[in-house]
Design a protein around this motif. Structure first.
Motif, PDB file in Angstrom:
ATOM      1  N   MET A   1       0.859  -1.173   0.000  1.00 34.21           N
ATOM      2  CA  MET A   1       0.000   0.000   0.000  1.00 34.21           C
ATOM      3  C   MET A   1       0.901   1.231   0.000  1.00 34.21           C
ATOM      4  N   SER A   2       0.556   2.196  -0.832  1.00 24.69           N
ATOM      5  CA  SER A   2       1.400   3.384  -0.961  1.00 24.69           C
ATOM      6  C   SER A   2       1.040   4.450   0.067  1.00 24.69           C
ATOM      7  N   ARG A   3       2.037   5.287   0.358  1.00 17.44           N
ATOM      8  CA  ARG A   3       1.861   6.416   1.276  1.00 17.44           C
ATOM      9  C   ARG A   3       2.253   7.682   0.530  1.00 17.44           C
ATOM     10  N   GLU A   4       1.410   8.704   0.667  1.00 19.77           N
ATOM     11  CA  GLU A   4       1.689   9.992   0.050  1.00 19.77           C
ATOM     12  C   GLU A   4       1.567  11.076   1.112  1.00 19.77           C
ATOM     13  N   ASN A   5       2.641  11.851   1.288  1.00 20.86           N
ATOM     14  CA  ASN A   5       2.604  12.993   2.195  1.00 20.86           C
ATOM     15  C   ASN A   5       2.190  14.225   1.404  1.00 20.86           C
ATOM     16  N   ILE A   6       1.198  14.936   1.900  1.00 22.71           N
ATOM     17  CA  ILE A   6       0.689  16.132   1.245  1.00 22.71           C
ATOM     18  C   ILE A   6       1.128  17.340   2.063  1.00 22.71           C
ATOM     19  N   SER A   7       1.806  18.270   1.405  1.00 21.57           N
ATOM     20  CA  SER A   7       2.325  19.452   2.076  1.00 21.57           C
ATOM     21  C   SER A   7       1.473  20.669   1.754  1.00 21.57           C
ATOM     22  N   SER A   8       1.388  21.576   2.719  1.00 22.77           N
ATOM     23  CA  SER A   8       0.726  22.853   2.465  1.00 22.77           C
ATOM     24  C   SER A   8       1.755  23.910   2.075  1.00 22.77           C
ATOM     25  N   GLY A   9       3.033  23.566   2.207  1.00 26.37           N
ATOM     26  CA  GLY A   9       4.090  24.518   1.936  1.00 26.37           C
ATOM     27  C   GLY A   9       4.492  25.336   3.152  1.00 26.37           C
ATOM     28  N   SER A  10       3.906  25.026   4.288  1.00 28.85           N
ATOM     29  CA  SER A  10       4.226  25.741   5.526  1.00 28.85           C
ATOM     30  C   SER A  10       5.699  25.557   5.876  1.00 28.85           C
ATOM     31  N   THR A  11       6.306  26.622   6.363  1.00 26.12           N
ATOM     32  CA  THR A  11       7.702  26.519   6.782  1.00 26.12           C
ATOM     33  C   THR A  11       7.851  25.634   8.011  1.00 26.12           C
ATOM     34  N   TRP A  12       6.752  25.416   8.747  1.00 25.44           N
ATOM     35  CA  TRP A  12       6.805  24.609   9.959  1.00 25.44           C
ATOM     36  C   TRP A  12       6.854  23.118   9.688  1.00 25.44           C
ATOM     37  N   GLU A  13       6.358  22.676   8.530  1.00 27.37           N
ATOM     38  CA  GLU A  13       6.282  21.240   8.266  1.00 27.37           C
ATOM     39  C   GLU A  13       7.632  20.538   8.385  1.00 27.37           C
ATOM     40  N   PRO A  14       8.697  21.015   7.712  1.00 30.58           N
ATOM     41  CA  PRO A  14       9.975  20.317   7.849  1.00 30.58           C
ATOM     42  C   PRO A  14      10.625  20.498   9.228  1.00 30.58           C
ATOM     43  N   ILE A  15      10.358  21.606   9.883  1.00 30.50           N
ATOM     44  CA  ILE A  15      10.937  21.858  11.209  1.00 30.50           C
ATOM     45  C   ILE A  15      10.341  20.906  12.235  1.00 30.50           C
ATOM     46  N   ILE A  16       9.002  20.791  12.223  1.00 28.11           N
ATOM     47  CA  ILE A  16       8.319  19.934  13.190  1.00 28.11           C
ATOM     48  C   ILE A  16       8.351  18.479  12.745  1.00 28.11           C
ATOM     49  N   GLY A  17       8.393  18.265  11.433  1.00 27.92           N
ATOM     50  CA  GLY A  17       8.389  16.909  10.904  1.00 27.92           C
ATOM     51  C   GLY A  17       6.982  16.365  10.751  1.00 27.92           C
ATOM     52  N   TYR A  18       6.122  17.116  10.087  1.00 29.06           N
ATOM     53  CA  TYR A  18       4.755  16.645   9.848  1.00 29.06           C
ATOM     54  C   TYR A  18       4.319  17.025   8.439  1.00 29.06           C
ATOM     55  N   SER A  19       3.202  16.456   8.023  1.00 27.44           N
ATOM     56  CA  SER A  19       2.578  16.773   6.743  1.00 27.44           C
ATOM     57  C   SER A  19       1.195  17.337   7.005  1.00 27.44           C
ATOM     58  N   ARG A  20       0.707  18.177   6.131  1.00 27.97           N
ATOM     59  CA  ARG A  20      -0.656  18.702   6.248  1.00 27.97           C
ATOM     60  C   ARG A  20      -1.636  17.540   6.231  1.00 27.97           C
ATOM     61  N   ALA A  21      -1.347  16.564   5.355  1.00 25.72           N
ATOM     62  CA  ALA A  21      -2.181  15.367   5.295  1.00 25.72           C
ATOM     63  C   ALA A  21      -1.309  14.200   4.850  1.00 25.72           C
ATOM     64  N   VAL A  22      -1.771  13.002   5.176  1.00 21.57           N
ATOM     65  CA  VAL A  22      -1.108  11.785   4.733  1.00 21.57           C
ATOM     66  C   VAL A  22      -2.183  10.880   4.147  1.00 21.57           C
ATOM     67  N   LYS A  23      -1.904  10.392   2.930  1.00 20.34           N
ATOM     68  CA  LYS A  23      -2.823   9.472   2.264  1.00 20.34           C
ATOM     69  C   LYS A  23      -2.171   8.099   2.221  1.00 20.34           C
ATOM     70  N   VAL A  24      -2.882   7.106   2.723  1.00 16.15           N
ATOM     71  CA  VAL A  24      -2.429   5.717   2.680  1.00 16.15           C
ATOM     72  C   VAL A  24      -3.571   4.912   2.080  1.00 16.15           C
ATOM     73  N   GLY A  25      -3.344   4.380   0.896  1.00 16.71           N
ATOM     74  CA  GLY A  25      -4.422   3.666   0.213  1.00 16.71           C
ATOM     75  C   GLY A  25      -5.585   4.608  -0.023  1.00 16.71           C
ATOM     76  N   ASN A  26      -6.771   4.230   0.462  1.00 18.99           N
ATOM     77  CA  ASN A  26      -7.951   5.067   0.277  1.00 18.99           C
ATOM     78  C   ASN A  26      -8.283   5.903   1.516  1.00 18.99           C
ATOM     79  N   GLN A  27      -7.333   5.997   2.452  1.00 16.91           N
ATOM     80  CA  GLN A  27      -7.554   6.773   3.677  1.00 16.91           C
ATOM     81  C   GLN A  27      -6.702   8.049   3.670  1.00 16.91           C
ATOM     82  N   VAL A  28      -7.291   9.124   4.182  1.00 13.53           N
ATOM     83  CA  VAL A  28      -6.586  10.401   4.277  1.00 13.53           C
ATOM     84  C   VAL A  28      -6.715  10.905   5.709  1.00 13.53           C
ATOM     85  N   PHE A  29      -5.586  11.295   6.281  1.00 15.96           N
ATOM     86  CA  PHE A  29      -5.529  11.815   7.640  1.00 15.96           C
ATOM     87  C   PHE A  29      -5.010  13.245   7.570  1.00 15.96           C
ATOM     88  N   VAL A  30      -5.843  14.190   7.994  1.00 18.41           N
ATOM     89  CA  VAL A  30      -5.469  15.604   7.924  1.00 18.41           C
ATOM     90  C   VAL A  30      -5.044  16.076   9.309  1.00 18.41           C
TER      91      VAL A  30
END
Length: 130
Positions: A1-30
């Motif tokens: 099953m594939s994983r896709e990290n979705i970014s909002s482009g926030s400068t905080w994402e790489p600093i904190i180590g998170y994604s705006r959303a993560v899609k795994v298969g048919n599930q999306v976690f925001v």
């Protein structure tokens, strides 16, 4: 099953180590989403309804980037800093989810990352075939 990290482009994402959303298969976690506008500034200081509406706009955009829609949302979690303002927040949530009616939790927290932030919302979605 594939994983896709979705970014909002926030400068905080790489600093904190998170994604705006993560899609795994048919599930999306925001991730927790606040009422921050496209310019990076908080919308509606001291206005829980305005912040909720902006947070939900932001959440909807994250879902779209993941190939999902609001109708795919099965759960939301709403964090507020002032529980006595719950009805304004809940009514704003109802404008987006009144017909969808996901499982929802609304709880008070001591504070959010910015003291002017009154609301933060998470969502889980499952993309079902049409």
């Amino acid at each position: 099953m594939s994983r896709e990290n979705i970014s909002s482009g926030s400068t905080w994402e790489p600093i904190i180590g998170y994604s705006r959303a993560v899609k795994v298969g048919n599930q999306v976690f925001v991730s927790g989403t606040t009422g921050t506008g496209t310019d990076g500034r908080l919308v509606g200081p001291n206005d829980p309804e305005a912040q909720t509406l902006q947070a939900l706009d932001n959440l909807e955009q994250a879902l779209k980037r993941a190939g999902a829609e609001l109708t795919h949302v099965v759960r939301t979690r709403i964090f507020v800093t002032q529980i006595d303002q719950w009805e304004k927040v809940a009514r704003a949530h109802g404008k987006y989810f009144g017909e969808i009616r996901p499982a929802t939790t609304l709880v008070e927290v001591k504070r959010l990352i910015d003291p002017e932030m009154l609301v933060e919302i998470e969502a889980d979605a499952i993309i079902l075939p049409a």
